[in-house]
Design an enzyme around this catalytic site. Structure first.
Site, PDB file in Angstrom:
ATOM      1  N   ASP A  48      45.223  35.782  35.456  1.00 47.83           N
ATOM      2  CA  ASP A  48      44.871  37.152  35.130  1.00 47.83           C
ATOM      3  C   ASP A  48      44.517  37.154  33.631  1.00 47.83           C
ATOM      4  OD1 ASP A  48      44.411  39.850  35.091  1.00 47.83           O
ATOM      5  OD2 ASP A  48      46.236  40.385  36.173  1.00 47.83           O
TER       6      ASP A  48
HETATM    7  C1  BGC Z   1      44.084  43.050  35.760  1.00 49.30           C
HETATM    8  C2  BGC Z   1      43.210  42.330  36.753  1.00 49.30           C
HETATM    9  C3  BGC Z   1      41.771  42.482  36.346  1.00 49.30           C
HETATM   10  C4  BGC Z   1      41.605  41.904  34.958  1.00 49.30           C
HETATM   11  C5  BGC Z   1      40.179  42.003  34.436  1.00 49.30           C
HETATM   12  C6  BGC Z   1      43.808  42.627  34.338  1.00 49.30           C
HETATM   13  O1  BGC Z   1      44.418  43.457  33.428  1.00 49.30           O
HETATM   14  O2  BGC Z   1      45.440  42.853  36.079  1.00 49.30           O
HETATM   15  O3  BGC Z   1      43.423  42.814  38.040  1.00 49.30           O
HETATM   16  O4  BGC Z   1      40.926  41.857  37.262  1.00 49.30           O
HETATM   17  O5  BGC Z   1      42.431  42.623  34.067  1.00 49.30           O
HETATM   18  O6  BGC Z   1      39.839  43.307  34.167  1.00 49.30           O
END
Ligand code: BGC
Length: 932
Positions: free
Chosen positions: A701
Site C-alpha cells: 500500500d
Molecule cells: C489506500 C489504498 C490506495 C492507495 C493509493 C492508500 O492510502 O489504502 O487503498 O489504493 O492509497 O491511493
C-alpha cells in the site's frame, strides 16, 4: 456487451440497473411501495441536497461529470409530484446551513446537519402530499472509521425528531438510507415507518437506480450481505476493534452470521441474505447429486406473486460440529434468477465443492494438523431466500474424517490468546473458549538461491515474448542498480504515466526503458477511476451495494465498461476491488468492501476481475489481508488464529486468485501475527504464490512499512523484497531512491540477496508482458477497438473564479495566495498577461495541514489545457517546501489553472516571474550570428 464501444450512456444504464438491484428493501407495509404515477411526495432530509455517491478517501476520489441523487432523479423523471413548498423551505434553510466539507482527508463529517422538522412543518407537508420520503445520509472512509456515536452509526437528535414528527402525521413514510455501511436500526421499531430501504452509495447514477425501485420499474432484489444486529455491542468484534496496538480476533471464524446464527439468534434484527421484493417466490429443491468432490443442487424458482421480479437463491450447509467446532451455517452457493413474470419459473443449478465445505484444522485435533478436513458426520444442505428462511434440501454423510487438502503451517500466531468455540446445549450452542494453537515455526523468508548470471546479451523484454530468451535470461542482464529501481514504483501522479494516477511501475528509469520495459500505470480504485488531474471518470456504485445485488453477471458487465474506461485512459491496473471482510460495522472502508462473508466477497471480486480481463486490463485485489479497521492502520497488529485467517480472512482472495486469475495484489499497512503484511513471506509467497498458484505482482500500500510488527519501517525494502512483495509503492524517483530505502545497503551487507531481487523483477516483467502498455510499446496488437460514443472529449474546465495577474516591466508579479481556493475539487484560473514574451516561472511554497499523516493531497498545475506539473503532498509534509513550475514559450496571455483534488494543502509566497526572455534570446542569437 456486444462490441467494445466505450459508451458512457450504456455504462450509465448498466450502473443504474446495478443500483436498482442493489437496493435492499427491509420493510414495505401495506405495499406502500411501489409508488403510483402522480403520487405527491414530500421529501425530507437534507441529503436530498448532497447525495453521497461514495465514501471518502482514495476509494471515493473520482471526478464525475454529474451525480444524480434521489431528489434530482425524481425531479427529472417527473412522474411523481414533489411537494415544492417543503423543498423551498429546505432551500432557504440550506442557504444558511451550507454543506460542511470538513477539514479534508479523513476529517469529513460523517453527516450533515439536519434541518429541524417540527410537527407543524410535517403537518403542513402532509396537507400537501400523501407520502413522505425521508433521506438519511452518512459517509466514512479511508483513515476514518465510523463511530458508535450520533451522526455516525446512530441517528442524530434532529434525525430522531424528523422521523418522529413525519411518521406521526404521514401514514406512509418511506425511509431511504444513503449510507456506505449498515447503521443502527432500532429506530425502525420506535417510529414504525411504512417502508425502509438501504440505497447505499450508488455512484453517479445512484438516484436513478433508486427511482426505478420507488416507481416499481424494478422490483427490489437486493439482499443484505451483512447481519444487522440490535446493538453495536452485539457484534463480537466490537470489543476488539479500534485498538492502536493490537487487535485480538477472539471471535475467530465467528464473524457476522457465523456468530449470530450459532450463538445469538435473538440479537438479529435483519438476518444475512434478507431483503423484500414487490412479488413473492416459491423456491423448491429438485434434489442434489454428489460427484467428483462436488455437490450439484437444482432449484426451481417460481414467481407466485403478481409483479415481475428477480429472486436470489442462497444455499447453506450445516456441518457436523466435530472436534473443531463449526458455525451452524455456512453459505456455499447462490444464484439470481432472470426477471420472472408472474407464474414464470426458472431452474437454477448451483454447484459447490468439498473444499468449500471443509474446515481448517490448525491444532491437529482431528488428527490432521494444517489440513482442510471434512469431519465425519452429517452435512445438511439448505436452500432459501435468506439465512432465516431455509428449507432442507437433503443430507450427506461422511463416514470417516477426510483430508481435502494437506497444507503446512503458515501465518500462525505467536501470542497466547483464547478463541470462541461452540459448546452444545439442549437448545443450541453457548460460547466456550479454547487456547489458540500457536506457531511452531518461524515465518520463513524467500530462500536465497543462485543468482541468475548472464552478461549483457542486449535482450529486450519483447524477446521473452518472442521466445528468443527466457525471462530468467532477460532479468539476469539487469544490474544491481536496475534491480533496485524496478522494485520501486513511482507516484503519486508521476509524469511518466497518465496524469493524476496513483502509480507508475516497471520502466521507471531510462536504462530500464532501454531494455524494453515500458512504464505501466495503476490508479484507484473501487469506486471508479481516480485521476487527480481533475479528469473525469465514471463513478461506480460502492462495493457493498454491488454485493447486495447478488448478481455476478451484472457486476461482470459493469466492470467491462470499467475496463474500457481504463484502456481509454491508458491505465493497466485498477487499484481495486477492495475485499476485506466487514468484520465490524464500524470499519470506515466497509463501503469499498463487499460483505461479512468470504464467499460473497470472493465471488464479487472475481466477477469484477473477469469483466476487466475481457478488456485486457486488470484490478488489484486489496488489502491483503485483514484491513478490518482504519484507526491506527499503520501500526495495528491483527492477531488471529491460522484457522480464522485461512477460512475467513484469506478466503475471498483465494477465490479471486483461483477463479478469476487475479494477477495483482496490494498488501496492507498493518501487520498480522508479528509481521507487516508487506514483509510477510507466509502471506505473500507461501500461501498466495505457492499454495494458490498466484502468478503476478504484489505491491505495498502507498508508503507502507515493512519488517516485524514491533519495528515497522517504510525504508526497510529489504524485508519487503525478501517476502516477494515485488513493488514498493510509492517513491518519487526510483533512480535517486528518494524514499531512502535500504536496498543497496542490504545487498552489500548480505541482508538481501541478488537472487531475491531478481525474483521480484521477474514477477514484474512477466506481469508487464501482458499489459496494454507493453502492447503499445512494442507496437503490436495494440489496437483494441475502443470507439468512443457520446462522450465529449475531454474535459470541461470549470472556472470557479478568474484571478487577474499582470506582469509589468519588472518581469515579476506577486499573487495573493488567499485568492486561491484550496478546498477539495477547487479549480482556480489565473489569467497571466505580460509585456515580454518568454518562459515564465511560478514559484510558491506548499505544505500540508491535514490531520492524518497518510492523507493524499494532490495539486495539478495547468497552462491553458496542458497539464504542466502535479505536486502530491502526504499529510506528513507539514514543513514548507518550494515548488517551481516553468511555463515555456509564453507568447500571449495564458491561463494558469490550479486544481486541488483534495483538501489539506496550504500555499504561500506565490510569484510569477520571467525566467527566460524571448527578446533576450533573439538578441543573443542575432548577436552570435553577427559574430560569425
Ligand atoms: C489506500 C489504498 C490506495 C492507495 C493509493 C492508500 O492510502 O489504502 O487503498 O489504493 O492509497 O491511493
Amino acid at each position: 456487451m456486444a462490441n467494445k464501444i466505450f459508451d458512457t450512456t450504456e455504462f450509465a444504464k448498466v450502473a443504474r440497473q446495478a443500483v436498482a438491484e442493489g437496493v435492499v428493501l427491509l420493510k414495505n407495509e401495506a405495499k406502500v411501495l411501489p409508488l403510483k404515477e402522480g403520487t405527491k411526495v414530500s421529501i425530507f432530509g437534507r441529503s436530498q441536497f448532497n447525495y453521497y455517491k461514495s465514501g471518502t478517501g482514495s476509494g471515493g476520489m473520482v471526478n464525475t461529470r454529474y451525480v444524480i441523487g434521489v431528489y434530482e432523479a425524481i425531479e427529472q423523471d417527473g412522474s411523481l409530484e414533489i411537494n415544492s413548498n417543503l423543498r423551498n423551505t429546505y432551500e432557504r434553510w440550506i442557504e444558511d446551513n451550507p454543506f460542511d466539507a470538513g477539514a479534508g482527508w479523513a476529517a469529513e463529517p460523517w453527516f450533515q446537519k439536519e434541518m429541524p422538522v417540527t410537527k407543524e412543518l410535517a403537518l403542513e407537508a402532509r396537507e400537501n402530499s400523501e407520502v413522505a420520503i425521508v433521506l438519511i445520509g452518512r459517509t466514512a472512509g479511508e483513515d476514518q472509521d465510523n463511530s458508535n456515536a450520533k451522526g455516525s452509526y446512530l441517528l442524530t437528535d434532529d434525525e430522531h425528531q424528523m422521523l418522529e414528527n413525519v411518521t406521526k402525521v404521514f401514514e406512509k413514510t418511506i425511509v431511504l438510507l444513503n449510507v456506505g455501511n449498515i447503521i443502527d436500526m432500532k429506530w425502525v421499531a420506535k417510529y414504525n415507518p411504512s417502508a425502509v430501504a438501504y440505497i447505499w452509495q450508488g455512484g453517479q447514477e445512484g438516484g436513478n437506480g433508486v427511482l426505478d425501485v420507488l416507481k416499481g420499474k424494478v422490483s427490489p432484489s437486493g439482499r443484505l450481505t451483512d447481519t444487522i444486529a440490535y446493538n453495536i455491542e452485539d457484534y463480537p468484534s466490537t470489543r476488539n476493534f479500534g485498538d492502536s496496538k493490537r487487535n485480538i480476533q477472539q471471535e475467530d471464524i465467528y464473524v457476522g452470521y457465523r456468530y449470530f446464527e450459532t450463538f445469538a439468534k435473538d440479537r438479529v434484527m435483519y438476518p444475512f441474505g434478507y431483503g423484500l421484493s414487490y412479488t413473492s417466490f416459491d423456491i423448491i429443491s429438485n434434489g442434489f447429486a454428489v460427484e467428483d468432490g462436488q455437490v450439484k443442487v437444482s432449484i426451481t424458482v417460481t414467481n407466485i406473486g403478481d409483479y415481475k421480479g428477480k429472486e436470489v437463491v442462497q444455499v447453506y450447509v450445516a456441518k457436523p460440529q466435530g472436534k473443531l467446532g463449526k458455525p451452524v451455517l455456512d453459505l456455499v452457493g447462490f444464484a439470481k434468477t432472470k426477471e420472472l413474470d408472474a407464474d414464470e419459473h426458472e431452474i437454477l443449478d448451483i454447484v459447490f465443492t468439498n473444499y468449500q465445505m471443509a474446515s481448517f484444522d490448525d491444532s491437529g485435533v482431528t488428527g490432521h494438523k494444517s489440513a482442510y478436513v471434512l469431519e465425519e458426520g452429517t452435512y445438511v444442505f439448505y436452500v432459501g431466500d435468506n439465512i432465516r428462511n431455509l428449507s432442507r434440501i437433503g443430507t450427506y454423510n461422511i463416514g470417516r474424517t477426510r483430508v481435502v487438502e494437506q497444507l503446512s503451517e503458515a501465518l500462525a500466531p505467536k501470542l497466547d490468546f483464547t478463541r470462541i468455540k461452540p459448546e452444545a446445549r439442549e437448545d443450541g450452542f453457548t460460547i466456550s473458549y479454547e487456547d489458540v494453537p500457536k506457531a511452531t515455526e518461524e515465518n520463513y523468508e524467500l530462500p536465497k538461491c543462485e543468482a541468475l548470471v548472464a552478461g549483457d546479451k542486449s535482450y529486450k523484454l519483447v524477446d521473452v515474448l518472442d521466445n528468443k530468451c527466457t525471462v530468467d535470461e532477460f532479468v539476469a542482464q539487469l544490474s544491481n542498480e536496475e534491480l533496485c529501481a524496478i522494485v520501486r514504483g513511482e507516484g503519486m501522479s508521476s509524469p511518466k504515466v497518465t496524469p493524476g494516477c496513483g502509480g507508475a511501475f516497471g520502466g521507471v528509469t531510462e536504462s530500464l526503458i532501454e531494455k524494453g520495459i515500458p512504464t505501466c500505470c495503476c490508479t484507484d480504485g473501487p469506486s471508479g477511476i481516480r485521476m487527480d488531474s481533475g479528469k473525469k471518470a465514471f463513478a461506480m456504485p460502492n462495493g457493498t451495494l454491488l454485493a447486495c445485488m447478488w448478481n455476478l453477471d451484472l457486476t461482470e458487465e459493469l466492470y467491462q465498461y470499467e475496463g474500457l474506461e481504463l484502456r481509454k485512459n491508458k491505465i493497466d491496473v485498477l487499484l481495486g476491488p477492495g475485499m476485506n471482510l466487514h468484520r465490524n460495522p464500524l470499519n470506515g472502508r466497509n463501503f469499498e468492501y463487499f460483505s461479512e462473508d468470504p464467499f460473497v466477497t470472493g465471488k464479487n471480486a472475481a466477477a469484477q476481475l473477469k469483466g476487466m480481463h475481457k478488456i485486457g486490463v486488470t484490478g488489484t485485489i486489496k488489502h491483503f489481508a485483514m484491513n478490518t479497521q482504519e484507526a491506527h492502520r499503520h501500526t495495528v497488529e491483527h492477531v488471529a488464529s491460522e484457522r480464522a485467517i485461512r477460512e475467513i480472512y484469506l478466503k475471498g482472495f483465494e477465490i479471486a486468485v483461483k477463479e478469476a486469475g487475479a494477477t495483482a495484489v496490494m498488501t496492507t499497512y498493518g501487520s498480522i501475527n508479528g509481521y507487516y503484511t508487506s514483509s510477510n513471506y507466509d502471506l505473500v509467497t507461501k500461501v498466495l504464490r505457492d499454495e494458490w498458484g498466484f502468478k503476478g505482482i504484489v505491491m505495498t500500500d502507498w508508503w507502507a512499512k515493512g519488517g516485524k510488527a514491533e519495528c515497522g519501517d517504510s525504508t526497510d525494502m529489504a524485508a519487503i523484497v525478501r517476502a516477494q512483495n515485488d513493488l514498493y509503492m510509492v517513491t518519487q524517483c526510483a533512480e535517486d531512491n528518494t524514499n531512502k530505502d535500504n536496498l543497496e545497503e542490504a545487498l552489500e551487507d548480505g541482508r538481501l540477496d541478488k537472487s531475491q531481487l531478481q525474483k521480484c523483477a521477474k514477477n514484474i516483467c512477466e506481469f508487464i508482458l501482458h499489459t496494454p502498455t507493453f502492447a503499445r510499446f512494442i507496437e503490436r496488437n495494440n489496437t483494441l477497438d475502443i470507439d468512443l460514443a457520446n462522450e465529449a472529449e475531454d474535459d470541461d474546465t470549470e472556472f470557479d473564479n478568474i484571478i487577474d495577474c499582470r506582469i509589468d516591466e519588472s518581469g515579476s508579479a506577486k499573487l495573493q495566495a488567499d485568492l486561491i481556493k484550496t478546498a477539495r475539487n477547487s479549480s482556480n484560473t489565473v489569467s497571466i498577461s505580460f509585456k515580454e514574451r518568454g518562459d515564465y516561472k511560478l514559484s510558491m511554497r506548499v505544505r500540508s495541514n491535514a490531520k492524518s499523516d497518510l492523507a493524499q493531497i494532490p495539486l495539478s498545475i495547468f497552462k491553458d489545457k496542458e497539464l504542466v506539473k502535479m505536486v502530491t503532498l502526504t499529510g506528513a509534509d507539514r514543513e514548507w517546501q518550494n515548488v517551481e513550475v516553468i511555463f515555456e514559450n509564453c507568447a500571449m496571455t495564458f491561463f494558469m489553472r490550479l486544481y486541488f483534488a483534495q483538501d489539506g494543502m496550504e500555499i504561500d509566497g506565490m510569484t510569477i516571474s520571467l525566467a527566460k526572455s524571448k527578446e533576450e534570446e533573439f538578441r543573443l542569437m542575432f548577436a552570435r550570428m553577427g559574430e560569425q
